[in-house]
Design a protein around this motif. Structure first.
Motif, PDB file in Angstrom:
ATOM      1  N   PRO A  59      20.621  15.952  -1.186  1.00  0.00           N
ATOM      2  CA  PRO A  59      21.028  16.002  -2.593  1.00  0.00           C
ATOM      3  C   PRO A  59      21.385  14.602  -3.067  1.00  0.00           C
ATOM      4  CG  PRO A  59      22.106  17.719  -1.316  1.00  0.00           C
ATOM      5  CD  PRO A  59      21.428  16.834  -0.338  1.00  0.00           C
ATOM      6  N   LEU A  60      21.158  14.317  -4.343  1.00  0.00           N
ATOM      7  CA  LEU A  60      21.319  12.960  -4.852  1.00  0.00           C
ATOM      8  C   LEU A  60      22.732  12.422  -4.655  1.00  0.00           C
ATOM      9  CD1 LEU A  60      19.951  10.592  -6.202  1.00  0.00           C
ATOM     10  CD2 LEU A  60      20.453  11.623  -8.430  1.00  0.00           C
ATOM     11  N   ASP A  61      23.726  13.255  -4.893  1.00  0.00           N
ATOM     12  CA  ASP A  61      25.119  12.798  -4.718  1.00  0.00           C
ATOM     13  C   ASP A  61      25.393  12.430  -3.260  1.00  0.00           C
ATOM     14  OD1 ASP A  61      25.617  13.139  -7.378  1.00  0.00           O
ATOM     15  OD2 ASP A  61      26.604  15.086  -7.166  1.00  0.00           O
ATOM     16  N   ALA A  62      24.873  13.244  -2.340  1.00  0.00           N
ATOM     17  CA  ALA A  62      25.050  12.959  -0.918  1.00  0.00           C
ATOM     18  C   ALA A  62      24.298  11.694  -0.525  1.00  0.00           C
ATOM     19  CB  ALA A  62      24.570  14.146  -0.080  1.00  0.00           C
ATOM     20  N   ALA A  63      23.131  11.484  -1.139  1.00  0.00           N
ATOM     21  CA  ALA A  63      22.348  10.283  -0.853  1.00  0.00           C
ATOM     22  C   ALA A  63      23.100   9.032  -1.292  1.00  0.00           C
ATOM     23  CB  ALA A  63      20.996  10.370  -1.554  1.00  0.00           C
ATOM     24  N   LYS A  64      23.699   9.090  -2.464  1.00  0.00           N
ATOM     25  CA  LYS A  64      24.462   7.927  -2.955  1.00  0.00           C
ATOM     26  C   LYS A  64      25.663   7.641  -2.053  1.00  0.00           C
ATOM     27  CE  LYS A  64      23.183   8.509  -7.828  1.00  0.00           C
ATOM     28  NZ  LYS A  64      23.685   8.800  -9.194  1.00  0.00           N
ATOM     29  N   LYS A  65      26.306   8.680  -1.597  1.00  0.00           N
ATOM     30  CA  LYS A  65      27.446   8.506  -0.690  1.00  0.00           C
ATOM     31  C   LYS A  65      27.004   7.872   0.621  1.00  0.00           C
ATOM     32  CE  LYS A  65      31.194  11.052   1.585  1.00  0.00           C
ATOM     33  NZ  LYS A  65      31.806  12.395   1.798  1.00  0.00           N
ATOM     34  N   LEU A  66      25.866   8.340   1.142  1.00  0.00           N
ATOM     35  CA  LEU A  66      25.337   7.778   2.380  1.00  0.00           C
ATOM     36  C   LEU A  66      25.041   6.291   2.219  1.00  0.00           C
ATOM     37  CD1 LEU A  66      24.104   8.189   5.285  1.00  0.00           C
ATOM     38  CD2 LEU A  66      21.921   8.547   4.104  1.00  0.00           C
ATOM     39  N   LEU A  67      24.447   5.923   1.089  1.00  0.00           N
ATOM     40  CA  LEU A  67      24.093   4.531   0.852  1.00  0.00           C
ATOM     41  C   LEU A  67      25.328   3.637   0.801  1.00  0.00           C
ATOM     42  CD1 LEU A  67      21.234   5.058  -1.749  1.00  0.00           C
ATOM     43  CD2 LEU A  67      21.002   4.124   0.548  1.00  0.00           C
ATOM     44  N   LYS A  68      26.402   4.139   0.239  1.00  0.00           N
ATOM     45  CA  LYS A  68      27.642   3.358   0.184  1.00  0.00           C
ATOM     46  C   LYS A  68      28.222   3.127   1.572  1.00  0.00           C
ATOM     47  CE  LYS A  68      29.065   4.736  -4.488  1.00  0.00           C
ATOM     48  NZ  LYS A  68      30.085   5.441  -5.307  1.00  0.00           N
ATOM     49  N   ASN A  69      27.959   4.072   2.475  1.00  0.00           N
ATOM     50  CA  ASN A  69      28.526   3.991   3.826  1.00  0.00           C
ATOM     51  C   ASN A  69      27.545   3.438   4.861  1.00  0.00           C
ATOM     52  OD1 ASN A  69      30.974   5.153   2.939  1.00  0.00           O
ATOM     53  ND2 ASN A  69      30.137   7.223   3.182  1.00  0.00           N
ATOM     54  N   THR A  70      26.359   3.016   4.404  1.00  0.00           N
ATOM     55  CA  THR A  70      25.346   2.521   5.333  1.00  0.00           C
ATOM     56  C   THR A  70      24.860   1.156   4.863  1.00  0.00           C
ATOM     57  OG1 THR A  70      24.653   4.845   5.592  1.00  0.00           O
ATOM     58  CG2 THR A  70      23.258   3.176   6.607  1.00  0.00           C
ATOM     59  N   PRO A  71      25.586   0.100   5.198  1.00  0.00           N
ATOM     60  CA  PRO A  71      25.239  -1.242   4.695  1.00  0.00           C
ATOM     61  C   PRO A  71      23.936  -1.798   5.243  1.00  0.00           C
ATOM     62  CG  PRO A  71      27.023  -1.357   6.312  1.00  0.00           C
ATOM     63  CD  PRO A  71      26.816   0.089   6.015  1.00  0.00           C
ATOM     64  N   GLU A  72      23.365  -1.189   6.282  1.00  0.00           N
ATOM     65  CA  GLU A  72      22.124  -1.718   6.860  1.00  0.00           C
ATOM     66  C   GLU A  72      20.904  -1.408   6.012  1.00  0.00           C
ATOM     67  OE1 GLU A  72      20.656   0.428  10.441  1.00  0.00           O
ATOM     68  OE2 GLU A  72      22.350   1.755  10.102  1.00  0.00           O
ATOM     69  N   ILE A  73      21.049  -0.588   4.972  1.00  0.00           N
ATOM     70  CA  ILE A  73      19.904  -0.255   4.129  1.00  0.00           C
ATOM     71  C   ILE A  73      20.229  -0.456   2.652  1.00  0.00           C
ATOM     72  CG2 ILE A  73      18.915   1.393   5.765  1.00  0.00           C
ATOM     73  CD1 ILE A  73      20.099   3.650   4.077  1.00  0.00           C
ATOM     74  N   GLU A  74      19.187  -0.758   1.883  1.00  0.00           N
ATOM     75  CA  GLU A  74      19.240  -0.785   0.422  1.00  0.00           C
ATOM     76  C   GLU A  74      18.180   0.182  -0.082  1.00  0.00           C
ATOM     77  OE1 GLU A  74      21.608  -2.349  -0.985  1.00  0.00           O
ATOM     78  OE2 GLU A  74      22.242  -3.723   0.590  1.00  0.00           O
ATOM     79  N   ALA A  75      18.409   0.781  -1.233  1.00  0.00           N
ATOM     80  CA  ALA A  75      17.479   1.827  -1.665  1.00  0.00           C
ATOM     81  C   ALA A  75      17.268   1.851  -3.173  1.00  0.00           C
ATOM     82  CB  ALA A  75      17.978   3.200  -1.202  1.00  0.00           C
ATOM     83  N   TYR A  76      16.130   2.405  -3.538  1.00  0.00           N
ATOM     84  CA  TYR A  76      15.710   2.602  -4.926  1.00  0.00           C
ATOM     85  C   TYR A  76      15.237   4.047  -5.030  1.00  0.00           C
ATOM     86  CZ  TYR A  76      12.602   1.899  -9.038  1.00  0.00           C
ATOM     87  OH  TYR A  76      11.962   1.979 -10.255  1.00  0.00           O
ATOM     88  N   ILE A  77      15.971   4.864  -5.771  1.00  0.00           N
ATOM     89  CA  ILE A  77      15.680   6.295  -5.888  1.00  0.00           C
ATOM     90  C   ILE A  77      15.196   6.592  -7.304  1.00  0.00           C
ATOM     91  CG2 ILE A  77      16.607   8.640  -5.716  1.00  0.00           C
ATOM     92  CD1 ILE A  77      18.714   7.548  -3.788  1.00  0.00           C
ATOM     93  N   ILE A  78      14.054   7.260  -7.401  1.00  0.00           N
ATOM     94  CA  ILE A  78      13.500   7.642  -8.699  1.00  0.00           C
ATOM     95  C   ILE A  78      13.529   9.161  -8.820  1.00  0.00           C
ATOM     96  CG2 ILE A  78      11.510   7.540 -10.235  1.00  0.00           C
ATOM     97  CD1 ILE A  78      10.537   5.118  -8.667  1.00  0.00           C
ATOM     98  N   SER A  79      14.194   9.640  -9.850  1.00  0.00           N
ATOM     99  CA  SER A  79      14.218  11.079 -10.137  1.00  0.00           C
ATOM    100  C   SER A  79      13.755  11.294 -11.577  1.00  0.00           C
ATOM    101  CB  SER A  79      15.626  11.645  -9.923  1.00  0.00           C
ATOM    102  OG  SER A  79      16.577  10.952 -10.723  1.00  0.00           O
ATOM    103  N   ALA A  80      13.625  12.547 -11.961  1.00  0.00           N
ATOM    104  CA  ALA A  80      13.160  12.863 -13.309  1.00  0.00           C
ATOM    105  C   ALA A  80      14.107  13.855 -13.965  1.00  0.00           C
ATOM    106  CB  ALA A  80      11.749  13.449 -13.262  1.00  0.00           C
ATOM    107  N   ASP A  81      14.363  13.652 -15.257  1.00  0.00           N
ATOM    108  CA  ASP A  81      15.203  14.602 -15.984  1.00  0.00           C
ATOM    109  C   ASP A  81      14.346  15.745 -16.511  1.00  0.00           C
ATOM    110  OD1 ASP A  81      13.898  13.708 -18.271  1.00  0.00           O
ATOM    111  OD2 ASP A  81      15.580  12.480 -18.975  1.00  0.00           O
TER     112      ASP A  81
END
Length: 335
Positions: A294-316
């Motif tokens: 889920p997007l919220d969980a993904a954002k949380k993971l990214l904040k806690n995983t400094p070894e990666i950077e990410a670009y997420i594309i979703s659609a409304d």
């Protein structure tokens, strides 16, 4: 879920003649490798093909004689090689950090629901899902001290496709490093590892990579949504390009993904994820994981995983793209 095609590009200038390009087909996809050599006669193609061979022998689910095929048939006597061990340990690490959303044993569920290469099971119900969940879960797979793979359930099917291509790229990079190659770009199925500079003489010396729009149609001219520059970094993109659906009532764009924790398909408006990391296996694994989460969980993971950077594309619901970039990814973007 498929890996997107990326465009390798650069600024307009004459390329250095000491860069050699090797292209071909391996691991079920195409590859294009550009590397700097000392002369026109130098070629490392045989060395590159040797890497493909050892990975296939160890982890190809399409090769009946591979170690992973034997393990999937229930052979617990196989002593896995160093390549299998390294991928297994990274898969276990990502599985833990994503709370099970990344799972190399989810293939049976993907096929059962009709999203895989094999025939779907008709009339999927709760009983059928529960039976498949009995042998789904990377927590049911272990590696012994003598490097044998032990499965709690003989029907558990292991598939490292979600990180094997990235790992193969890393192995080729290691081979280049050992041979003293200082500047290269390795691309396999749209996943990339870079080192040093591109063969450009102007101010932008880094390798430049373009990312496709996830909403373009198959026969449309390529639509690029972003360009980034990479140096000594890897990038992997995972997505459902041209696989999204539009809800007839709401107009919402979404894709179906399988939740390995529940066993059921779930709607997601995340259309693609690009991940940058130091090594391609890490980028590859997390690009897959972030598509499922889920997007919220993904954002949380990214904040806690400094070894990666990410670009997420979703659609409304109107089909307009919504972009989320980590700070580190934002700094890689170029006009």
């Amino acid at each position: 879920m498929i890996t997107t095609t990326v465009l390798l590009s650069g600024c307009d200038s004459k390329e250095d003649v000491n860069f050699k390009v090797e292209q071909g087909y391996a691991l079920g996809t195409t590859y294009s490798i550009k590397y700097e050599v000392s002369g026109d006669t130098v070629s490392l193609k045989k060395d590159i093909e040797a890497v493909f061979e050892v990975v296939n022998k160890s982890m190809s689910t399409y090769l009946p004689t591979s170690d992973i095929s034997a393990i999937n048939r229930g052979d617990s006597t196989v002593v896995v090689d160093e390549y299998f061990r390294e991928v297994y340990l990274k898969a276990k690490d990502v599985w833990r950090k994503t709370d099970g959303f990344f799972d190399p044993t989810v293939g049976a569920l993907i096929n059962a629901w009709g999203f895989g290469p094999e025939s779907a099971i008709k009339d999927m119900d709760e009983e059928e899902v529960d039976s498949l969940l009995e042998f789904t879960g990377f927590n049911k797979v272990f590696m012994s001290d003598d490097y044998r793979i032990i499965k709690e359930n003989k029907n558990t099917f292991i598939d490292f496709n979600a990180l094997a291509k990235g790992y193969t790229i890393d192995l080729i990079g290691r081979m280049f490093d050992e041979k003293g190659v200082e500047n290269y770009l390795i691309e396999l199925g749209g996943e990339i590892l870079t080192k040093g500079n591109s063969p450009r003489t102007n101010k932008v010396k880094n390798w430049v990579v373009a990312i496709d729009s996830p909403l373009q149609e198959e026969k449309e001219q390529r639509v690029l949504i972003a360009k980034i520059q990479l140096k000594d970094k890897a990038m992997a993109t995972s997505g459902n390009y041209r696989k999204f659906r539009v809800d007839e009532e709401t107009g919402e764009h979404y894709v179906h993904i399988i939740n390995p924790l529940t066993g059921y398909p779930q709607k997601s408006n995340v259309l693609s994820v690009s991940v940058v990391a130091d090594i391609c296996m890490v980028a590859d694994a997390y690009a897959t994981a972030l598509m499922v989460m889920p997007l919220d969980a993904a954002k949380k993971l990214l904040k806690n995983t400094p070894e990666i950077e990410a670009y997420i594309i979703s659609a409304d619901k109107d089909g307009d793209l919504i972009e989320y970039r980590t700070k580190g990814f934002q700094e890689l973007l170029i006009d």
